[in-house]
Design an enzyme around this catalytic site. Structure first.
Site: not given
Lengths: 445, 445
Positions: A163-164
């Protein structure tokens, strides 16, 4: 309501996760970690699985809890991806204690107790793993593995969505190029990418993009079908565009039409499109895609055990803000590289100044409003906790983290599939646990 | 005309390639191998590439010549895929001669001359590489590399579409399960997969599916919008189904509704859906997907240098008839495993009987009509040449091959991106070249 055509492309934009996760949770108490274990749920077992156990498109389905607990390990089965190659040589294994000592360490760490943020009853380390819907967790102390466990969809040979945390890899690559003199972070973005001259990004500096202090309009009002998130999602989707589609095609066409909002440099605003802009910038100045840069600068040189991969848009551009999936041990190698300022396995991969610059941190005054990291800042796509252990972190929704504690010489990496996206829900049972284990390791020395 | 919605999904069905390649070629003489080299064409260079140099969806575009010369190395960037893991250990490198001897060998092989099938002027081995739009070629003699060259989009760290060589991996896995007693090839398919009882496949034996002697209707009349190929393509597409779609969803739903045509066992008909049926069968009896079977039975045990991957349908089912991409050296390892009847690097991966059964071949009388392999047969998804060298092969459109010559103790593997799909166009400058190099290697002993 938002058209399903748009919602189905939202994972490629990395942000509608907040919606799907929150929507699922707002209705009821979610299943526990043990009850929502993908193996317990029976997802995708059998040939074919029962119809109600098949996880399939669109991402508003496959990336909603509890299905997301399976999908975080299988993103490439839903989306086109590009490889981040480790090369063809032998991996350099991590260093482990003898099995008996390793088992003792695990038992001791599992029994550690801490008080969650905001108070409440004490919790053991092991209980926190379930509270946090952990899929994999590995702790290195002074470069040696002291703890490693897998749950749910993950094992040591699997890969998990970062993800981030993808942003932090993009930011690290950018900072390397800055220190090497390939990228001048004082330039305006439009000096490097003239295509965004008419966009709000054009007048920002590269450093503002790196630190997410740009003044750009990027609305995530999911109830508004004209919100920027939907335009971004549709642009980012790797699937063939619907007939009659007239919006931007791909991440970079989207970036070229972003509108201003507020002033550059005024405040930290966490907006994924900054990371995509940074990905474009470092590709332009280096002549390599972010995936190829990650391969040549990191994966091929850090003794990685596995290739990683990165989702792409319909033009093959890797998602620099959230598209990475990788193995847990390779995530640990990245953390160790950060702790040891560019060195691993006796090799220097980049100058120590790269990490020094990141650890110097961003402007804490601009960072207001993040309750679980009250004194933090954000610098080169890394989170600085500015606590007494000088900890810093990569963070991704649903509980992903690289947590580096330089004082304790500890690297902790975790993959998770917490029901809600925002880390505000998972920090209270995570951050104090990290401090507890760091203190334990320091006391043990 | 065929609706674009269907055509855009055709690569997932593995067969419309014949259409796109032929269509491109029927217009004009194609660019030469050197002129159509993806680096010369400038595909996908720059950030972003010029608009006319971007290769994107749909597959009727990205998999048409000359773009397919780039796309054969990049299928995962267009389609969802599943991993065929090599595991986490160190690879076992192939054995090479000393550099000077290796260079001598290359020069001597490059200079070999042969007469193409059907006559015509003599051609050198090296000229044949360009005539065949070779992307990579590697020859093992007595288990040692004697020749290895890369062209176009490929290098030793890259991966290339195997196309219908995928079938031979599926067939090998099936034959392993037969010899181990896990799969009874005399059973009717409906005994194993009751879901296809109403399909033409239900009354075929497993062996007929393995040897492609089933009597099933599968039309590939591309001008007919109701042809089976379009139903199959739409079913196989991994992208979200269009609103209102009512056809079969996924490979397996397609197989459950196939109609009969002719009698089972009557003749060999090369139809990809047999391979998908076989993939379903071996998944059901083994409890593993074909990708996981390939990993556990082959990739994790053969010292592979790279993970491979396989495209999937919208339900995550790997394309058993054509979805594999892998590295050239790992393709060579597969060939060496076949030559050495299940052994590699001093380890036995499966009983020798597996290869003996494949090499026994199919019924040559049922094989009529393959002009470049006049006395051949097809057995367990492998092609038997029944020539004096007892050669056998895996073959895929656009020039993919594993060619095993047991008499010469030679394994030759080739990836290519020949403008037309059918191997009838590439065999004339390939098969006699293989015999020439085999004879050279035998004479050199």
């Amino acid at each position: 309501m938002v058209p399903s055509r748009l919602r189905s492309a939202s994972l490629a934009a990395g942000l509608a996760l907040t919606l799907t996760g929150s929507a699922a949770l707002s209705q009821q108490t979610p299943l526990s970690a043990k009850d929502s274990d993908p193996r317990v749920m029976g997802w995708m077992q059998g040939f074919p699985p029962p119809a109600d156990k098949i996880i399939t498109q669109p991402d508003s389905v496959y990336f909603s809890f509890p299905k997301l607990r399976w999908s975080v390990c299988h993103l490439r089965e839903f989306l086109p991806t590009t490889e981040i190659s480790r090369g063809l040589g032998a991996p350099v294994p991590l260093t482990y204690p003898e099995p008996a000592a390793f088992a003792d360490l695990r038992a001791e760490i599992d029994a550690l107790a801490f008080t969650p943020l905001g108070g409440g009853p004490e919790m053991t380390w092991e209980a926190s793993l379930y509270a946090n819907y952990t899929d994999g967790i590995l702790i290195l102390h002074k470069g040696r593995v002291v703890y490693e466990r897998y749950f749910g969809c993950l094992d040591e040979g699997g890969k998990h969505a970062a993800m981030s945390m993808t942003k932090s890899v993009t930011g690290l690559l950018a900072e390397i190029l800055v220190v090497e003199g390939v990228l001048d972070d004082s330039l305006l973005v439009s000096d490097i990418i003239p295509e965004v001259s008419a966009s709000a990004f054009g007048s920002a500096t590269v450093r503002q993009v790196m630190d997410m202090t740009t003044g750009i309009k990027y609305s995530e009002d999911y109830a508004d079908p004209d919100a920027d998130i939907w335009t971004y999602s549709a642009a980012a989707s790797p699937f063939p565009k619907p007939e009659g589609y007239v919006g931007p095609d791909g991440y970079w066409e989207y970036l070229a039409q972003v509108q201003p909002e507020g002033q550059h440099g005024e405040a930290f605003h966490y907006k994924t499109v900054n990371s995509d802009m940074l990905g474009w910038i470092i590709s332009r100045v280096s002549g390599q895609s972010v995936s190829d840069l990650a391969s040549t600068r990191l994966w091929r040189r850090m003794g990685a055990e596995q290739d990683a991969y990165q989702t792409v848009d319909g033009k093959g551009v890797p998602f620099a803000g959230g598209g990475l999936s990788l193995g847990l041990r390779d995530l640990a190698r990245l953390g160790q590289l950060m702790l040891d300022k560019g060195q691993i396995n006796g090799k220097r991969l980049f100058p120590a100044e790269v990490v020094d610059r990141i650890r110097a941190g961003g402007d804490q005054a601009k960072f207001a409003g993040y309750p679980t990291i009250p004194n933090g800042s954000y610098s080169s796509q890394w989170w600085l906790l500015h606590n007494e252990h000088e900890a810093f972190a990569a963070r991704g929704v649903h509980g992903q983290t690289i947590y580096v504690d330089p004082v304790a010489e500890m690297v902790l990496v975790r993959f998770a599939s917490f029901p809600t996206a925002a880390n505000g829900g998972i920090d209270p049972t995570s951050l104090p646990a990290y401090i507890a284990v760091a203190n334990y390791l320091m006391a043990r020395d």
